[in-house]
Scaffold this active site. Structure first.
Site, PDB file in Angstrom:
ATOM      1  N   GLY A 105       0.836  -1.181   0.000  1.00  0.00           N
ATOM      2  CA  GLY A 105       0.000   0.000   0.000  1.00  0.00           C
ATOM      3  C   GLY A 105       0.880   1.243   0.000  1.00  0.00           C
ATOM      4  CB  CYS A 106       0.654   4.538  -1.685  1.00  0.00           C
ATOM      5  SG  CYS A 106      -1.054   5.001  -1.359  1.00  0.00           S
ATOM      6  CG  ASN A 107      -1.666   5.806   2.927  1.00  0.00           C
ATOM      7  OD1 ASN A 107      -1.231   6.726   2.254  1.00  0.00           O
ATOM      8  ND2 ASN A 107      -2.962   5.647   3.136  1.00  0.00           N
TER       9      ASN A 107
ATOM     10  CB  THR B 224       4.781   6.734   3.167  1.00  0.00           C
ATOM     11  OG1 THR B 224       4.271   6.739   1.837  1.00  0.00           O
ATOM     12  CG2 THR B 224       5.457   8.066   3.455  1.00  0.00           C
TER      13      THR B 224
END
Length: 342
Positions: free
Chosen positions: A148-150, A153
């Site tokens: 997932g992009c979150n 990060t």
């Protein structure tokens, strides 16, 4: 040698980003593009910014001949992705951008995504796609599950700190701002310009965001015991980008040194000078991650900030980075473009 690539779900944002990146890749060519509702259309009609490219017409998945395809990107919704991948040729290399193969525990998948996993045998062979930490396994894998992009990060900011034992594992607060493209291209009332612009809002408050499943899985595995972070994402009126602000207990100078050492040889991760903080402006449209560390006025506390582009390093760029490894190519191939600024 030029490798032939298929992209399933090419009419979404991550599909279009894959096309943009692969269009200048020296060792890949796009042989097939699929869409559902937009099957039969040209990519130039779906995404006019790609009209200069000579691309295949969008077709349904059933119309694709996979016999000549070297690698397939699946940019499909979760649940749909596992059902489609289950029917693909068993020898085909696959990079999945959905959530369907990220969580190793099927019970955790059901908890966070609300349905039973339909491809449990394939789940066992899937490799988690955070490239910098799983590259050796990714290079040998047939199926890679993009993060997932979150989740990516937060992990870039925290994994080395958890592994190095330099922060308090029971007091981690992750505040994250994400651009609207992170919600996908489907029409949603809350994403209308009139309802999103000139404002910002927190969502999935109190530990309900699905990417927490990835944080729980990965952080606990590193620490060898359960680790749960307090995580609140915020939707902000920008098209693309993620900025994570992480509040931790630990010595700020030691935290900065730990991150600098961990990422010293990573081509896509930049650790800023101590006391500097990144901006989403500085990573937009690129596969780079910028991470900063600042000391807090309260002794023994620090703030770690991380910025990346959710569509590139957070999704499609990461997927291409993994595909390079799976095909035996240079990991950075096709991905060293500078960020877009302003």
């Amino acid at each position: 040698m030029t490798h032939k690539i298929a992209i399933l779900g090419a009419s979404g944002y991550t599909g279009a980003e894959l096309v943009r990146l692969i269009s200048t890749h020296p060792s890949m060519s796009i042989a097939a593009l699929s869409a559902d509702r937009k099957a039969g259309m040209e990519m130039a009609d779906v995404f006019p910014h790609l009209r200069h490219l000579d691309l295949p017409t969008l077709v349904t998945i059933d119309e694709i001949d996979f016999s000549g395809i070297d690698l397939c990107f699946c940019a499909l919704p979760h649940k749909t992705s596992q059902e489609v991948i289950l029917k693909l040729p068993k020898t085909l290399k696959i990079v999945d951008l959905s959530a369907d193969f990220r969580l190793r525990d099927p019970d955790a998948y059901k908890q966070w995504y609300g349905n039973d996993h339909a491809a449990l045998e394939m789940q066992k062979e899937a490799v988690y796609g955070l490239t910098e930490f799983y590259r050796d396994d990714i290079a040998k894998a047939r199926l890679v599950a993009g993060t997932g992009c979150n989740a990516a990060t937060g992990q870039f900011a925290l994994r080395p700190l958890i592994a190095g034992g330099v922060i308090d594992l029971d007091d981690i607060i992750l505040d994250l701002k994400v651009g609207v493209s992170g919600a996908g291209r489907s029409l949603k009332e809350n994403l209308l310009h009139a309802e999103l612009s000139e404002g910002s809002n927190a969502y999935a408050i109190g530990g309900t965001h699905r990417h927490l499943g990835e944080f729980d899985q990965e952080f606990s595995a590193i620490a060898g015991r359960p680790v749960k972070v307090q995580f609140t994402p915020h939707l902000v009126p920008m098209n693309r980008g993620i900025l994570a602000t992480v509040y931790v207990k630990g010595d700020a100078a030691e935290i900065h040194a730990t991150l600098a050492e961990a990422y010293s040889d990573e081509p896509f991760i930049e650790i800023l000078p101590f006391g500097e903080a990144p901006s989403t402006h500085e990573t937009r449209g690129s596969n780079f991650v910028h991470i900063g560390v600042t000391g807090d006025r309260i002794e023994g506390r620090a703030i770690v900030t991380a910025a990346l582009d959710n569509l590139t390093k957070g999704s499609s760029g990461q997927a291409l980075q993994n595909a390079n490894l799976m095909l035996g190519l240079e990991e950075t191939e096709g991905l060293m473009m500078a960020p877009l600024f302003p």
